[in-house]
Design a protein around this motif. Structure first.
Motif, PDB file in Angstrom:
ATOM      1  N   GLU A 157       5.201   5.666  -8.557  1.00  0.00           N
ATOM      2  CA  GLU A 157       4.050   6.200  -9.272  1.00  0.00           C
ATOM      3  C   GLU A 157       4.230   6.040 -10.784  1.00  0.00           C
ATOM      4  N   GLN A 158       5.452   6.286 -11.280  1.00  0.00           N
ATOM      5  CA  GLN A 158       5.717   6.099 -12.708  1.00  0.00           C
ATOM      6  C   GLN A 158       5.537   4.639 -13.111  1.00  0.00           C
ATOM      7  N   LEU A 159       5.989   3.727 -12.264  1.00  0.00           N
ATOM      8  CA  LEU A 159       5.847   2.304 -12.562  1.00  0.00           C
ATOM      9  C   LEU A 159       4.382   1.888 -12.608  1.00  0.00           C
ATOM     10  N   VAL A 160       3.597   2.393 -11.674  1.00  0.00           N
ATOM     11  CA  VAL A 160       2.176   2.067 -11.656  1.00  0.00           C
ATOM     12  C   VAL A 160       1.488   2.649 -12.885  1.00  0.00           C
ATOM     13  N   GLU A 161       1.801   3.897 -13.217  1.00  0.00           N
ATOM     14  CA  GLU A 161       1.211   4.517 -14.405  1.00  0.00           C
ATOM     15  C   GLU A 161       1.545   3.717 -15.662  1.00  0.00           C
ATOM     16  N   GLN A 162       2.786   3.276 -15.782  1.00  0.00           N
ATOM     17  CA  GLN A 162       3.195   2.483 -16.937  1.00  0.00           C
ATOM     18  C   GLN A 162       2.437   1.153 -16.980  1.00  0.00           C
ATOM     19  N   ALA A 163       2.323   0.490 -15.852  1.00  0.00           N
ATOM     20  CA  ALA A 163       1.630  -0.800 -15.799  1.00  0.00           C
ATOM     21  C   ALA A 163       0.161  -0.640 -16.187  1.00  0.00           C
ATOM     22  N   GLU A 181      -3.558  -7.256   4.393  1.00  0.00           N
ATOM     23  CA  GLU A 181      -2.176  -6.838   4.249  1.00  0.00           C
ATOM     24  C   GLU A 181      -1.317  -7.887   3.566  1.00  0.00           C
ATOM     25  N   ARG A 182      -1.693  -9.153   3.664  1.00  0.00           N
ATOM     26  CA  ARG A 182      -0.884 -10.181   3.005  1.00  0.00           C
ATOM     27  C   ARG A 182      -0.935 -10.027   1.497  1.00  0.00           C
ATOM     28  N   PHE A 183      -1.980  -9.356   0.975  1.00  0.00           N
ATOM     29  CA  PHE A 183      -2.049  -9.102  -0.461  1.00  0.00           C
ATOM     30  C   PHE A 183      -1.290  -7.837  -0.826  1.00  0.00           C
ATOM     31  N   GLN A 184      -1.140  -6.934   0.131  1.00  0.00           N
ATOM     32  CA  GLN A 184      -0.464  -5.673  -0.139  1.00  0.00           C
ATOM     33  C   GLN A 184       1.054  -5.822  -0.131  1.00  0.00           C
ATOM     34  N   ALA A 185       1.588  -6.643   0.757  1.00  0.00           N
ATOM     35  CA  ALA A 185       3.034  -6.741   0.945  1.00  0.00           C
ATOM     36  C   ALA A 185       3.777  -7.162  -0.322  1.00  0.00           C
ATOM     37  N   PRO A 186       3.356  -8.189  -1.060  1.00  0.00           N
ATOM     38  CA  PRO A 186       4.101  -8.552  -2.265  1.00  0.00           C
ATOM     39  C   PRO A 186       4.119  -7.438  -3.306  1.00  0.00           C
ATOM     40  N   VAL A 187       3.021  -6.730  -3.433  1.00  0.00           N
ATOM     41  CA  VAL A 187       2.970  -5.627  -4.394  1.00  0.00           C
ATOM     42  C   VAL A 187       3.936  -4.529  -3.973  1.00  0.00           C
ATOM     43  N   GLU A 188       3.919  -4.191  -2.688  1.00  0.00           N
ATOM     44  CA  GLU A 188       4.831  -3.166  -2.179  1.00  0.00           C
ATOM     45  C   GLU A 188       6.286  -3.569  -2.387  1.00  0.00           C
ATOM     46  N   ALA A 189       6.600  -4.817  -2.085  1.00  0.00           N
ATOM     47  CA  ALA A 189       7.979  -5.290  -2.246  1.00  0.00           C
ATOM     48  C   ALA A 189       8.394  -5.231  -3.712  1.00  0.00           C
ATOM     49  N   GLY A 190       7.496  -5.635  -4.588  1.00  0.00           N
ATOM     50  CA  GLY A 190       7.794  -5.600  -6.017  1.00  0.00           C
ATOM     51  C   GLY A 190       8.005  -4.186  -6.521  1.00  0.00           C
ATOM     52  N   LEU A 191       7.149  -3.267  -6.091  1.00  0.00           N
ATOM     53  CA  LEU A 191       7.310  -1.872  -6.506  1.00  0.00           C
ATOM     54  C   LEU A 191       8.610  -1.279  -5.973  1.00  0.00           C
ATOM     55  N   THR A 192       8.934  -1.586  -4.744  1.00  0.00           N
ATOM     56  CA  THR A 192      10.179  -1.080  -4.155  1.00  0.00           C
ATOM     57  C   THR A 192      11.385  -1.600  -4.923  1.00  0.00           C
ATOM     58  N   PHE A 193      11.386  -2.892  -5.238  1.00  0.00           N
ATOM     59  CA  PHE A 193      12.488  -3.492  -5.994  1.00  0.00           C
ATOM     60  C   PHE A 193      12.600  -2.866  -7.376  1.00  0.00           C
ATOM     61  N   MET A 236       0.846  -1.169   0.000  1.00  0.00           N
ATOM     62  CA  MET A 236       0.000   0.000   0.000  1.00  0.00           C
ATOM     63  C   MET A 236       0.890   1.230   0.000  1.00  0.00           C
ATOM     64  N   MET A 237       0.579   2.166  -0.861  1.00  0.00           N
ATOM     65  CA  MET A 237       1.342   3.406  -0.902  1.00  0.00           C
ATOM     66  C   MET A 237       1.113   4.161   0.405  1.00  0.00           C
ATOM     67  N   GLY A 238       1.979   5.098   0.709  1.00  0.00           N
ATOM     68  CA  GLY A 238       1.875   5.850   1.950  1.00  0.00           C
ATOM     69  C   GLY A 238       0.542   6.560   2.097  1.00  0.00           C
ATOM     70  N   LEU A 239       0.052   6.599   3.302  1.00  0.00           N
ATOM     71  CA  LEU A 239      -1.224   7.244   3.589  1.00  0.00           C
ATOM     72  C   LEU A 239      -1.000   8.558   4.312  1.00  0.00           C
ATOM     73  N   THR A 240      -1.912   9.504   4.091  1.00  0.00           N
ATOM     74  CA  THR A 240      -1.872  10.752   4.842  1.00  0.00           C
ATOM     75  C   THR A 240      -2.373  10.472   6.254  1.00  0.00           C
ATOM     76  N   SER A 241      -2.185  11.407   7.144  1.00  0.00           N
ATOM     77  CA  SER A 241      -2.642  11.199   8.522  1.00  0.00           C
ATOM     78  C   SER A 241      -4.162  11.059   8.576  1.00  0.00           C
ATOM     79  N   ARG A 242      -4.888  11.819   7.766  1.00  0.00           N
ATOM     80  CA  ARG A 242      -6.351  11.713   7.742  1.00  0.00           C
ATOM     81  C   ARG A 242      -6.780  10.347   7.197  1.00  0.00           C
ATOM     82  N   GLN A 243      -6.070   9.858   6.175  1.00  0.00           N
ATOM     83  CA  GLN A 243      -6.386   8.543   5.630  1.00  0.00           C
ATOM     84  C   GLN A 243      -6.111   7.450   6.657  1.00  0.00           C
ATOM     85  N   ARG A 244      -5.007   7.580   7.405  1.00  0.00           N
ATOM     86  CA  ARG A 244      -4.713   6.598   8.456  1.00  0.00           C
ATOM     87  C   ARG A 244      -5.800   6.618   9.525  1.00  0.00           C
TER      88      ARG A 244
END
Length: 109
Positions: A92-98, A70-82, A1-9
């Protein structure tokens, strides 16, 4: 999951607590009352949480907010980070491209 704002959290915590306590998601009115917001602000924040992958909206249902596990979010986050580190592009550029590539494939089909 991408970072959340304080209001979103804050909103995500209220949604999670309501689901745990009552077994159903809160309504937009419930969220607004709990967080001191108008309905349009609640709508904007809910859709921001959808965009960031924290929740999803269920079609044709009242109280249609569902938490994304969260178990579905972690692999996506790890992949995006890598990919971001190895390509030098932002997440954000990677997501836009995908998304653009996915939509192009859908149009060709």
């Amino acid at each position: 999951m991408m970072g959340l704002t304080s209001r979103q959290r804050d909103m995500l915590a209220v949604i999670r607590a309501a689901i745990e306590e009552r077994g159903v998601a809160p309504s937009y009115d419930d969220l607004g009352a709990r967080l001191g917001m108008c309905k349009s602000s609640v709508h904007r924040l809910v859709h921001g949480l959808v965009d960031r992958g924290a929740i999803r909206l269920l079609r044709n249902r009242a109280r249609a907010i569902a938490l994304v596990e969260e178990r579905f979010q972690a692999p996506v986050e790890a992949g995006l980070t890598f990919l971001a580190a190895s390509t030098g592009r932002s997440r954000e550029q990677l997501v836009e491209q995908a998304v653009a590539e996915f939509l192009a494939r859908q149009v060709r089909s």
